[in-house]
Design an enzyme around this catalytic site. Structure first.
Site, PDB file in Angstrom:
ATOM      1  N   SER A  97       0.825  -1.202   0.000  1.00 47.05           N
ATOM      2  CA  SER A  97       0.000   0.000   0.000  1.00 47.05           C
ATOM      3  C   SER A  97       0.865   1.260   0.000  1.00 47.05           C
ATOM      4  O   SER A  97       1.650   1.478  -0.930  1.00 47.05           O
ATOM      5  CB  SER A  97      -0.969  -0.038   1.186  1.00 47.05           C
ATOM      6  OG  SER A  97      -2.002   0.894   1.042  1.00 47.05           O
ATOM      7  N   ASP A 227      -9.664  -5.522  -4.217  1.00 47.71           N
ATOM      8  CA  ASP A 227      -9.074  -4.499  -3.354  1.00 47.71           C
ATOM      9  C   ASP A 227      -9.989  -3.283  -3.340  1.00 47.71           C
ATOM     10  O   ASP A 227     -10.147  -2.607  -4.350  1.00 47.71           O
ATOM     11  CB  ASP A 227      -7.687  -4.126  -3.881  1.00 47.71           C
ATOM     12  CG  ASP A 227      -6.894  -3.237  -2.934  1.00 47.71           C
ATOM     13  OD1 ASP A 227      -7.514  -2.466  -2.177  1.00 47.71           O
ATOM     14  OD2 ASP A 227      -5.658  -3.308  -2.961  1.00 47.71           O
ATOM     15  N   HIS A 256      -7.368  -6.014  -0.078  1.00 47.05           N
ATOM     16  CA  HIS A 256      -6.217  -5.116  -0.084  1.00 47.05           C
ATOM     17  C   HIS A 256      -5.009  -5.729   0.602  1.00 47.05           C
ATOM     18  O   HIS A 256      -3.881  -5.308   0.346  1.00 47.05           O
ATOM     19  CB  HIS A 256      -6.613  -3.817   0.626  1.00 47.05           C
ATOM     20  CG  HIS A 256      -5.548  -2.772   0.649  1.00 47.05           C
ATOM     21  ND1 HIS A 256      -4.920  -2.318  -0.487  1.00 47.05           N
ATOM     22  CD2 HIS A 256      -5.004  -2.071   1.690  1.00 47.05           C
ATOM     23  CE1 HIS A 256      -4.034  -1.387  -0.166  1.00 47.05           C
ATOM     24  NE2 HIS A 256      -4.055  -1.227   1.147  1.00 47.05           N
TER      25      HIS A 256
END
Length: 276
Positions: A97, A227, A256
């Site tokens: 991320s 996600d 995610h």
């Protein structure tokens, strides 16, 4: 506690496990977490004979709760300071991320020989927010909402994210792990509110397009097709097209954080990539 001082005097906490002459793997966590988010991967790769390192980004976890420098340029500079302090070479950097953005910017600027490969998992590059040059990005009002919810009640906001879209626990039929929810919340609440608030801008508005184009090292992108935080169409699908040596592997139905919910699958893919 193991710490280093960055060039601007910020104290960064890190964990460094395994033989010092083994190949290093450096893990970069997502927002608003800490290096603890990589416990499963660190134990796995330590058992495989690697040296494993995870730091808490400035303002997060056990590092200094900075009120300045909470931007991608400084994050990448901090990683360069960590790599120099630990004298890392031929390292593999794995980022999730926001951490994927940090890896991308660091790799584009790293000293020759410091980094050999990179992995981006559910990562934010090339750019998340909708702009004139990224017209199908996420509307900026979404991130304004993040900031408003964060400022109003950070603890509840973190609980809502962890128990909902982050792990895909809001999907029908999802098997909810209360431990993962609580651990996510624990990590988030360890960090500094000002740094985490600023980081929303850093992960949503930073444009990594030119960083991706500069990379000559092999880069593996892993992304859950469901996600909800960093939608794959606006991230990995675009990022892989900008890389000189990029490979994209997707996980149908996963969220995610596939490395957290399905570590056996992700760890195997990481090991295959690192061993080449």
């Amino acid at each position: 506690m193991a710490t280093i001082q960055t060039r601007d005097g910020t104290t960064l906490f890190y964990r460094d496990w395994g033989p010092r002459d083994a190949r290093p793997i450096v893990f970069h966590h997502g927002w608003p977490l800490s290096g603890d988010d990589w416990d499963t991967q660190m134990l796995f790769f330590l058992d495989q004979g690697y040296r494993v390192i995870a730091h808490d980004r400035r303002g997060h976890g056990r590092s200094d709760q900075t009120d300045a420098g909470n931007d991608m340029d400084t994050y990448a500079q901090d990683v360069a300071d960590l790599a120099a302090a630990l004298d890392l070479s031929d390292a593999v950097h794995i980022g999730h991320s926001t951490g994927g953005g940090e890896v991308t910017r660091y790799a584009a600027r790293a000293e020759v020989g410091r980094i050999a490969r990179a992995v981006l998992i559910g990562a934010v590059p090339p750019v998340m927010v909708r702009t004139p040059t990224n017209p199908d990005g996420i509307p900026p009002e979404i991130f304004d909402g993040y900031r408003a919810a964060f400022a109003a009640n950070r603890a509840q906001f973190f609980l809502d994210i962890a128990s909902g879209p982050f792990f895909g626990f809001n999907r029908d039929g999802a098997v909810v792990s209360e431990g993962q929810v609580r651990n996510w919340w624990r990590q988030g609440m360890m960090g500094g509110a000002k740094a985490q608030y600023d980081c929303i801008r850093a992960f949503s508005e930073t444009d990594f397009t030119e960083d991706l184009r500069k990379l000559t090292i092999p880069v593996l992108l892993l992304h859950g097709e469901d996600d909800q935080i960093v939608p794959i169409r606006n991230s990995a699908h675009k990022a892989v097209a900008l890389l000189q040596d990029g490979t994209l592997k997707t996980y149908p139905g996963l969220s995610h954080a596939p490395f957290a919910t399905h570590p056996e699958r992700v760890n195997a893919d990481l090991l295959d990539f690192i061993r080449v």
